[in-house]
Design a protein around this motif. Structure first.
Motif, PDB file in Angstrom:
ATOM      1  N   LEU A   1      36.791  -3.652  17.301  1.00  0.00           N
ATOM      2  CA  LEU A   1      37.419  -4.977  17.328  1.00  0.00           C
ATOM      3  C   LEU A   1      38.725  -4.888  16.537  1.00  0.00           C
ATOM      4  N   ILE A   2      39.823  -5.325  17.143  1.00  0.00           N
ATOM      5  CA  ILE A   2      41.133  -5.296  16.496  1.00  0.00           C
ATOM      6  C   ILE A   2      41.514  -6.711  16.077  1.00  0.00           C
TER       7      ILE A   2
ATOM      8  N   ALA B   1      41.585 -10.353  18.043  1.00  0.00           N
ATOM      9  CA  ALA B   1      41.738 -11.669  17.416  1.00  0.00           C
ATOM     10  C   ALA B   1      43.025 -11.671  16.603  1.00  0.00           C
ATOM     11  N   GLY B   2      43.616 -12.864  16.499  1.00  0.00           N
ATOM     12  CA  GLY B   2      44.869 -12.993  15.761  1.00  0.00           C
ATOM     13  C   GLY B   2      44.694 -13.611  14.392  1.00  0.00           C
TER      14      GLY B   2
ATOM     15  N   VAL C   1      51.958  -7.048  19.390  1.00  0.00           N
ATOM     16  CA  VAL C   1      52.469  -5.689  19.602  1.00  0.00           C
ATOM     17  C   VAL C   1      51.596  -4.670  18.882  1.00  0.00           C
ATOM     18  N   VAL C   2      51.153  -5.007  17.667  1.00  0.00           N
ATOM     19  CA  VAL C   2      50.281  -4.100  16.907  1.00  0.00           C
ATOM     20  C   VAL C   2      48.946  -3.932  17.617  1.00  0.00           C
ATOM     21  N   ARG C   3      48.377  -5.037  18.077  1.00  0.00           N
ATOM     22  CA  ARG C   3      47.084  -4.965  18.779  1.00  0.00           C
ATOM     23  C   ARG C   3      47.194  -4.115  20.040  1.00  0.00           C
ATOM     24  N   GLU C   4      48.259  -4.349  20.803  1.00  0.00           N
ATOM     25  CA  GLU C   4      48.424  -3.591  22.042  1.00  0.00           C
ATOM     26  C   GLU C   4      48.651  -2.114  21.765  1.00  0.00           C
TER      27      GLU C   4
ATOM     28  N   VAL D   1      33.099  -0.934  14.490  1.00  0.00           N
ATOM     29  CA  VAL D   1      34.168  -0.839  13.496  1.00  0.00           C
ATOM     30  C   VAL D   1      35.151  -1.985  13.710  1.00  0.00           C
ATOM     31  N   ILE D   2      35.690  -2.512  12.598  1.00  0.00           N
ATOM     32  CA  ILE D   2      36.691  -3.580  12.672  1.00  0.00           C
ATOM     33  C   ILE D   2      37.991  -3.070  12.073  1.00  0.00           C
ATOM     34  N   LEU D   3      39.085  -3.152  12.834  1.00  0.00           N
ATOM     35  CA  LEU D   3      40.419  -2.865  12.316  1.00  0.00           C
ATOM     36  C   LEU D   3      41.023  -4.205  11.938  1.00  0.00           C
TER      37      LEU D   3
END
Length: 216
Positions: free
Chosen positions: A6-7, A34-35, A13-16, A51-53
């Motif tokens: 999960l990002i 998620a933002g 842009v960072v997520r992509e 894992v969560i980033l």
């Protein structure tokens, strides 16, 4: 088997970018994005990622607040914090909340995968550049009497082991370096946890940094 990632970052842009890199490795699957923290907490409960980033600075609910909420829920999903070069104090706080690692947002593909793999094993991995920043931030603070006294709590051997942990070394590697058994290293770590009043490697590193026990 694919590990679910999960990002959580407020920059699209960072997520992509992270998603594109992760999709080059068949071991990982990005199951959600998620933002901000509140949305992330809902997705964590629904999707149960491996894992969560997690970004530190986000609107409405920050990364640190998200980690605090996870702790209250007793959710032990490994969290890797996404950071930039101007967030040293927050990085230390994140360690105390159990972060399994830090990644600069312009990190290499190899560092990204290495840090995730470490988190999946339940280990804490700090990249050299991150470790240097954390130590530098800590050493800038004025030394207090409490800090000097706290440094006496641990033996020289325990401080050596703790510093090795802070630099990302595993128990097996520390044992080889010191010429002792891995079981002995783990016993020393247990003593360190008891003395510092913590339950994990990341917390031990965070507390020792705050008290001035670890020095460059």
């Amino acid at each position: 088997m694919k590990y679910k990632i999960l990002i959580v970052d407020d920059h699209w842009v960072v997520r992509e970018g992270l998603k594109l890199v992760l999709e080059t490795n068949d071991s990982y699957e990005v199951i959600g994005e998620a933002g901000e923290g509140a949305t992330a907490l809902k997705l964590i409960e629904e999707l149960q990622p491996d894992v969560i980033l997690l970004d530190l600075y986000m609107p409405q609910m920050s990364g640190l607040d998200t980690m605090k909420a996870l702790r209250e829920k007793q959710n032990e999903t490994p969290v890797i914090i996404l950071t930039t070069y101007n967030e040293d104090d927050l990085m230390i706080k994140g360690l105390s909340l159990g972060a399994k690692g830090y990644l600069l947002k312009d990190t290499s593909r190899e560092n990204l995968f290495r840090t995730i793999e470490s988190a999946l094993r339940g280990e804490t991995l700090l990249q050299p550049e991150i470790t240097a920043r954390v130590f530098a931030a800590t050493n800038k603070k004025e030394a207090k009497l409490e800090s000097r006294e706290s440094s006496l709590v641990l033996t020289d051997k325990e401080r050596h082991i703790l510093k090795s942990v802070a630099h990302g070394f595993k128990s097996k590697e520390i044992a080889f370096d010191m010429g002792i058994s891995e079981r002995t290293v783990k016993a020393h770590l247990t003593n360190i946890y008891n003395k510092l009043g913590v339950d994990s490697r990341s917390e031990a590193v965070a507390v020792s940094l705050e008290r001035g026990i670890l020095q460059l």
